[in-house]
Design an enzyme around this catalytic site. Structure first.
Site: not given
Length: 406
Positions: A172, A318, A390
């Site tokens: 940056y 994280r 799932a």
């Protein structure tokens, strides 16, 4: 087992109750319009800060220039109108006994081309990662950006933050001034080590004048940029010493730039704690606290880093996205219940794709307020057919709600 992780330590005159830090990670939960604090952002941070064991929360990078918010929900600290929202966030987090810092940043040449008219940088050197060609800043613009960083720090103190972190890592703007890879200027802001350091040092000196001697300043840097011609660990050891001599109170050691993004955000096939050695080398060069980070998803590893004297604090990013109760479960000895980050980097790919933060293994991220599992009044027998992701999630949720699951 954990002799150091949950002991207190100081950053400057600020006592931090634990050596476990919540690292700054972009969320995109701020207002799309102006980067103001939202309820979603508050809920996200509260879910993590409320768990005993975290000593310091470093709030994600806040833009010091409203024209260079680098992603859609980029938090802002560029205008006084944003102070009330930031103050509300700080006040709520303080209720849980944590110290709170905010990271001050400007994306520079790594700003998304979709978000800014043109990136800016110390020199007009294209970013291979974003594909953008930045415009070289004039000296007047550089001096104006120094003032904007200082104003950001002033607003942070007014909002009640306990410290600021200057984002001088990851390619940056500040990092790009310090690096010979991206700074080819021949004026006073380039040309030599001293010239490349002028921009960050003017920012630090300006901030110190505004916030006073007792307000902690943390500086985040990339210990190694991992690009040919970029900063190496030998360079950053020298930088860290200069920062210490210019009133910085702690060094937060990360790694890489967007063009070496695998070292900035280490994927699952990299060894856990793979950049801790950079913090260890910098720690040997300075007498102020050093923070380490990078694929530390295991509290046993965090404790080992501290016991071996490789760092003074361990920052987890994280890992706290994946499991907000990381610290609480560790303190209670429930290590096998920690939902560990698998370093799939879905979270980061979302941000780079201009979407809100989400997590492969934690569906609650960004939905902390509405995603509340409540026990049912009349439990039932539930049969789940299928053991894939799932099916397993359905079984888990049904059991948490009080059903008898097969």
């Amino acid at each position: 087992m954990f002799k150091l992780l949950f002991t207190s330590a100081y950053i400057g005159k600020m006592e931090v109750k634990s050596r476990l830090i919540m690292a700054p990670v972009a969320t995109d939960f701020a207002s799309l319009m102006d980067g103001a604090v939202t309820q979603r952002l508050i809920d996200y941070y509260v879910e993590r800060a409320k768990n005993p064991g975290i000593g310091l929360v470093i709030v994600e990078s806040a833009a010091i220039d409203g024209a260079y918010r680098s992603h859609a929900g980029h938090l802002g600290i560029y205008d006084d109108k944003l102070i009330p929202g930031l103050a509300e966030l700080v006040d709520i987090l303080h209720m849980y006994g944590v110290k709170v810092a905010i990271q001050l940043g400007h994306a520079g040449r790594e700003a998304s081309p979709q978000m800014v008219k043109q990136q800016v940088a110390p020199s007009a050197i294209p970013c291979k990662a974003t594909g953008g060609m930045p415009r070289e800043l004039t000296m007047v613009e550089v001096e104006d950006l120094v003032k904007k960083f200082v104003e950001g720090a002033r607003r942070a103190k007014m909002a009640g933050f306990d410290a600021v972190e200057i984002h001088g890592a990851h390619g940056y703007l500040i990092n790009s001034f310090m690096s010979p890879y991206t700074n080819k200027r021949i004026d006073k802001y380039g040309g030599s080590f001293e010239g490349r350091m002028r921009f960050p040092l003017e920012i630090i000196e300006g901030i110190r004048k505004v916030v006073g001697e007792d307000f902690p300043i943390i500086f985040r840097l990339s210990g190694d940029e991992f690009v040919d011609g970029g900063l190496t660990i030998e360079d950053t050891k020298k930088i860290a010493k200069v920062l210490e001599d210019t009133s910085v109170n702690a060094i937060d050691v990360s790694a890489g730039i967007y063009e070496s993004i695998d070292m900035l955000i280490q994927p699952m096939y990299y060894e856990r704690g793979c950049i801790v050695y950079l913090a260890e080398k910098i720690k040997k060069s300075v007498n102020i606290p050093v923070i380490t980070v990078g694929r530390i998803n295991d509290p046993i590893l965090a404790e080992k880093v501290l016991q071996e004297g490789k760092a003074d604090f361990v920052a987890i990013g994280r890992g706290l996205i994946a499991d907000p109760e990381f610290a609480k479960k560790t303190r209670e000895g429930r290590l096998n219940e920690i939902r560990k980050c698998i370093a799939c980097n879905y979270c980061i790919s979302r941000i780079l794709g201009r979407r809100r933060l989400a997590c492969t293994v934690n569906p609650e991220v960004g939905k902390e307020r509405e995603y509340k599992i409540r026990r049912v009044e009349k439990p039932k027998k539930v049969l789940v057919v299928g053991g894939g992701p799932a099916g397993m999630e359905a079984a888990r949720i049904a059991a948490l709600r009080g059903h008898k699951v097969t």
